[in-house]
Design a protein around this motif. Structure first.
Motif, PDB file in Angstrom:
ATOM      1  N   SER A 220       0.852  -1.183   0.000  1.00  0.00           N
ATOM      2  CA  SER A 220       0.000   0.000   0.000  1.00  0.00           C
ATOM      3  C   SER A 220       0.889   1.234   0.000  1.00  0.00           C
ATOM      4  N   ARG A 221       0.516   2.212  -0.783  1.00  0.00           N
ATOM      5  CA  ARG A 221       1.267   3.476  -0.757  1.00  0.00           C
ATOM      6  C   ARG A 221       1.053   4.206   0.565  1.00  0.00           C
ATOM      7  N   ARG A 222      -0.001   3.868   1.256  1.00  0.00           N
ATOM      8  CA  ARG A 222      -0.318   4.506   2.537  1.00  0.00           C
ATOM      9  C   ARG A 222       0.043   3.547   3.672  1.00  0.00           C
ATOM     10  N   SER A 223       1.040   3.931   4.434  1.00  0.00           N
ATOM     11  CA  SER A 223       1.526   3.026   5.485  1.00  0.00           C
ATOM     12  C   SER A 223       0.471   2.745   6.547  1.00  0.00           C
ATOM     13  N   ALA A 224      -0.402   3.710   6.834  1.00  0.00           N
ATOM     14  CA  ALA A 224      -1.438   3.497   7.848  1.00  0.00           C
ATOM     15  C   ALA A 224      -2.409   2.409   7.410  1.00  0.00           C
ATOM     16  N   THR A 225      -2.739   2.373   6.131  1.00  0.00           N
ATOM     17  CA  THR A 225      -3.655   1.350   5.620  1.00  0.00           C
ATOM     18  C   THR A 225      -2.999  -0.026   5.671  1.00  0.00           C
ATOM     19  N   ALA A 226      -1.739  -0.098   5.254  1.00  0.00           N
ATOM     20  CA  ALA A 226      -1.010  -1.371   5.299  1.00  0.00           C
ATOM     21  C   ALA A 226      -0.897  -1.860   6.740  1.00  0.00           C
ATOM     22  N   THR A 227      -0.616  -0.962   7.660  1.00  0.00           N
ATOM     23  CA  THR A 227      -0.492  -1.323   9.074  1.00  0.00           C
ATOM     24  C   THR A 227      -1.821  -1.841   9.620  1.00  0.00           C
ATOM     25  N   LEU A 228      -2.928  -1.205   9.236  1.00  0.00           N
ATOM     26  CA  LEU A 228      -4.248  -1.650   9.680  1.00  0.00           C
ATOM     27  C   LEU A 228      -4.529  -3.067   9.189  1.00  0.00           C
ATOM     28  N   ILE A 229      -4.283  -3.341   7.922  1.00  0.00           N
ATOM     29  CA  ILE A 229      -4.509  -4.676   7.373  1.00  0.00           C
ATOM     30  C   ILE A 229      -3.570  -5.682   8.039  1.00  0.00           C
ATOM     31  N   ALA A 230      -2.333  -5.277   8.277  1.00  0.00           N
ATOM     32  CA  ALA A 230      -1.378  -6.160   8.966  1.00  0.00           C
ATOM     33  C   ALA A 230      -1.876  -6.522  10.365  1.00  0.00           C
TER      34      ALA A 230
ATOM     35  N   THR B 171       1.997 -15.613  12.123  1.00  0.00           N
ATOM     36  CA  THR B 171       2.339 -15.140  10.779  1.00  0.00           C
ATOM     37  C   THR B 171       3.498 -14.153  10.825  1.00  0.00           C
ATOM     38  N   ASN B 172       4.129 -13.976   9.676  1.00  0.00           N
ATOM     39  CA  ASN B 172       5.180 -12.981   9.506  1.00  0.00           C
ATOM     40  C   ASN B 172       4.695 -12.034   8.409  1.00  0.00           C
ATOM     41  N   VAL B 173       4.370 -10.788   8.771  1.00  0.00           N
ATOM     42  CA  VAL B 173       3.805  -9.826   7.832  1.00  0.00           C
ATOM     43  C   VAL B 173       4.836  -8.743   7.524  1.00  0.00           C
ATOM     44  N   VAL B 174       5.007  -8.471   6.218  1.00  0.00           N
ATOM     45  CA  VAL B 174       5.908  -7.415   5.767  1.00  0.00           C
ATOM     46  C   VAL B 174       5.092  -6.426   4.953  1.00  0.00           C
ATOM     47  N   CYS B 175       5.198  -5.134   5.273  1.00  0.00           N
ATOM     48  CA  CYS B 175       4.492  -4.096   4.536  1.00  0.00           C
ATOM     49  C   CYS B 175       5.447  -3.385   3.588  1.00  0.00           C
ATOM     50  N   CYS B 176       4.975  -3.112   2.378  1.00  0.00           N
ATOM     51  CA  CYS B 176       5.769  -2.434   1.354  1.00  0.00           C
ATOM     52  C   CYS B 176       5.016  -1.196   0.877  1.00  0.00           C
ATOM     53  N   SER B 177       5.773  -0.169   0.469  1.00  0.00           N
ATOM     54  CA  SER B 177       5.139   1.079   0.067  1.00  0.00           C
ATOM     55  C   SER B 177       5.304   1.417  -1.413  1.00  0.00           C
ATOM     56  N   SER B 178       5.927   0.532  -2.183  1.00  0.00           N
ATOM     57  CA  SER B 178       6.055   0.767  -3.622  1.00  0.00           C
ATOM     58  C   SER B 178       5.993  -0.570  -4.358  1.00  0.00           C
ATOM     59  N   PRO B 179       5.596  -0.548  -5.621  1.00  0.00           N
ATOM     60  CA  PRO B 179       5.594  -1.797  -6.390  1.00  0.00           C
ATOM     61  C   PRO B 179       6.982  -2.445  -6.459  1.00  0.00           C
ATOM     62  N   ASP B 180       8.033  -1.638  -6.661  1.00  0.00           N
ATOM     63  CA  ASP B 180       9.383  -2.197  -6.733  1.00  0.00           C
ATOM     64  C   ASP B 180       9.796  -2.850  -5.420  1.00  0.00           C
ATOM     65  N   GLN B 181       9.472  -2.214  -4.303  1.00  0.00           N
ATOM     66  CA  GLN B 181       9.779  -2.801  -3.002  1.00  0.00           C
ATOM     67  C   GLN B 181       8.990  -4.092  -2.797  1.00  0.00           C
ATOM     68  N   THR B 182       7.752  -4.121  -3.272  1.00  0.00           N
ATOM     69  CA  THR B 182       6.929  -5.318  -3.164  1.00  0.00           C
ATOM     70  C   THR B 182       7.544  -6.470  -3.950  1.00  0.00           C
ATOM     71  N   ILE B 183       7.977  -6.195  -5.163  1.00  0.00           N
ATOM     72  CA  ILE B 183       8.592  -7.226  -6.006  1.00  0.00           C
ATOM     73  C   ILE B 183       9.881  -7.733  -5.369  1.00  0.00           C
ATOM     74  N   ALA B 184      10.707  -6.808  -4.881  1.00  0.00           N
ATOM     75  CA  ALA B 184      11.968  -7.207  -4.240  1.00  0.00           C
ATOM     76  C   ALA B 184      11.694  -8.048  -2.989  1.00  0.00           C
ATOM     77  N   THR B 185      10.722  -7.653  -2.200  1.00  0.00           N
ATOM     78  CA  THR B 185      10.377  -8.402  -0.991  1.00  0.00           C
ATOM     79  C   THR B 185       9.845  -9.782  -1.343  1.00  0.00           C
ATOM     80  N   CYS B 186       9.009  -9.858  -2.365  1.00  0.00           N
ATOM     81  CA  CYS B 186       8.482 -11.166  -2.794  1.00  0.00           C
ATOM     82  C   CYS B 186       9.611 -12.061  -3.301  1.00  0.00           C
TER      83      CYS B 186
END
Length: 126
Positions: free
Chosen positions: A10-20, A28-43
């Motif tokens: 999510s581009r919005r960290s508060a939204t990602a944190t809420l879902i997490a 579970t182990n939850v990782v939040c990402c704020s950009s598509p590139d960061q998401t791809i790298a994390t995956c």
């Protein structure tokens, strides 16, 4: 036993944190990402068991997010998209490009948690 890994974009960290907070717990182990590139790298590095994307913007801006996630992990983790209500044509496009589940805001917290835990084969604690 390894904890199931969940990547949330999510581009919005508060939204990602809420879902997490809704789906994450000690099992579970939850990782939040704020950009598509960061998401791809994390995956690529984490090999998640579930990917949750909280926007349709990466599908519109040409980032080919789903294709790049799928290329990074041959296991093909399920991908959920949660967004505000979209037209039927956009939803069909999301499903055709590889999204496994589409849900709309406002999201039912227990439904999201239940679907996620069912996908990850975790017993829910309600």
């Amino acid at each position: 036993m390894n904890k199931p890994k969940i990547v949330i974009y999510s581009r919005r960290s508060a939204t990602a944190t809420l879902i997490a907070e809704i789906i994450g717990d000690d099992s579970t182990n939850v990782v939040c990402c704020s950009s598509p590139d960061q998401t791809i790298a994390t995956c690529t590095q984490q090999k998640p068991d579930l990917v949750i994307i909280l926007s349709i913007r990466p599908f519109i801006d040409g980032s080919e997010l789903i294709r790049r996630i799928r290329l990074s992990d041959k296991r093909h983790p399920p991908i959920y998209v949660i967004s505000w209500q979209q037209s039927e044509q956009i939803v069909l496009s999301l499903l055709e490009c590889g999204v496994d589940q589409y849900m709309t805001f406002p999201i039912c917290m227990s439904r999201l948690r239940g679907k996620s835990y069912s996908q990850l084969n975790i017993n829910t604690k309600i």
